[in-house]
Design a protein around this motif. Sequence first.
Motif, mmCIF file in Angstrom:
data_model
loop_
_atom_site.group_PDB
_atom_site.id
_atom_site.type_symbol
_atom_site.label_atom_id
_atom_site.label_comp_id
_atom_site.label_asym_id
_atom_site.label_seq_id
_atom_site.Cartn_x
_atom_site.Cartn_y
_atom_site.Cartn_z
ATOM 1 N N GLU A 34 44.429 44.601 -52.384
ATOM 2 C CA GLU A 34 43.542 43.434 -52.294
ATOM 3 C C GLU A 34 43.822 42.426 -53.412
ATOM 4 O OE1 GLU A 34 39.479 44.464 -51.432
ATOM 5 O OE2 GLU A 34 40.101 45.601 -49.668
ATOM 6 N N THR A 52 34.921 43.204 -50.353
ATOM 7 C CA THR A 52 36.347 43.088 -50.628
ATOM 8 C C THR A 52 36.622 42.476 -51.995
ATOM 9 O OG1 THR A 52 38.447 42.161 -49.837
ATOM 10 C CG2 THR A 52 36.487 40.821 -49.465
ATOM 11 N N ILE A 62 46.530 40.462 -51.904
ATOM 12 C CA ILE A 62 46.003 39.528 -50.891
ATOM 13 C C ILE A 62 45.405 38.308 -51.595
ATOM 14 C CG2 ILE A 62 44.282 39.208 -49.065
ATOM 15 C CD1 ILE A 62 44.556 42.221 -48.433
ATOM 16 N N ARG A 63 44.612 38.587 -52.643
ATOM 17 C CA ARG A 63 43.966 37.485 -53.387
ATOM 18 C C ARG A 63 45.010 36.530 -53.958
ATOM 19 N NH1 ARG A 63 41.282 40.575 -56.662
ATOM 20 N NH2 ARG A 63 42.442 40.078 -58.549
ATOM 21 N N ALA A 103 39.511 40.895 -52.198
ATOM 22 C CA ALA A 103 40.620 40.023 -51.802
ATOM 23 C C ALA A 103 40.308 38.537 -51.935
ATOM 24 C CB ALA A 103 41.030 40.331 -50.360
#
Length: 288
Positions: free
Chosen positions: A243, A151, A246-247, A153
């Motif tokens: 992502e 990922t 999200i991060r 993220a």
Amino acid sequence: MTGVLVTGGTGKTGSALTELLRGGGVAVRVASRNPSDGDPDAARFDWGDPATHAAALHGMDRVFLVPPTNSVDPMPLVRPFLAEAQRLRVRRLVLLGSAAVLPNAPSALELAARVRAQPGWAVLRASGFMQNFLRPHPLGERIRRHGEIRTAAGAGRVGWIDARDIAAAASALLADSGVEPDDRRDYLLTGPQALSYQDAAAILTARTGRPVRMVHIATDEQAANYRAVGMPAEFAAALAAVEDGIRAGREDQVSTAVLDLTGRPPRTFTAFVQDHANAWVDLGVPER
Ligand SMILES: NC(=O)c1ccc[n+]([C@@H]2O[C@H](COP(=O)([O-])OP(=O)(O)OC[C@H]3O[C@@H](n4cnc5c(N)ncnc54)[C@H](OP(=O)(O)O)[C@@H]3O)[C@@H](O)[C@H]2O)c1
């Protein structure tokens, strides 16, 4: 006949919704490109074939709308469907939308705005699905085959929701059980707790005994992974870019909407893992 047309009726959310509605005695027409022979109330429905839309809608007074998947531009296909639904006076339409805003996809926002503007219609803004951790989603596929989550993220958290709880919330709005969409007609649907991929990996490891490790990758690499499993390039890029959001903490949110609509709290990620405990069994496939 009146009833609920469930588009995406063979999918994760649509099939759970169909079961709930039928279990409550509500007539459901399951829409699919390949309608089941065994279901007299199934209808052939293809977003790419507008000729199928009017027949599927005919006689239905409510609709669950799962927009075309893997597309950053759903409106050209959905616009004529919405017009037909309005013409036929569909009184309740519930859109399965997303909490995450895909970059470079204004058409998805336009779709949600169109639905929200219609009295009696409602938008579900669903958080990331727990079912992404299962096959055939690329995330679930990777865990199953390689015991890893790749990922971009970072440590960002997501209010993961079980698709069965989205179905329960949609059912409350579509079953004529007295639940009316509120003034906002817009529901952020999440699970009970926001978790990072690292948190999720730890729960999977603890509950299944299968070690699941994290591999941090760049957003471009994630987009390439999505293209490699057949997603169109534009959609793969947009999904990978989620992502980044999200991060940055944009999906780190939980709401009470499932409880408010259904009277029951949404399932935890731990309960989801327990329900699917055999899904991540090591296949013994060597890592590539
Ligand atoms: N995964 C997530 O984290 C997440 C988060 C927020 C929102 N969402 C949204 O959730 C939706 C997917 O819901 P889901 O996971 O319940 O579905 P799913 O399990 O991926 O199944 C997709 C459904 O769409 C139908 N479908 C696919 N192409 C179609 C076409 N050309 N015409 C008509 N129907 C078509 C399929 O029916 P047939 O194959 O039978 O035709 C199937 O019922 C997407 O719109 C996605 O944006 C997902």
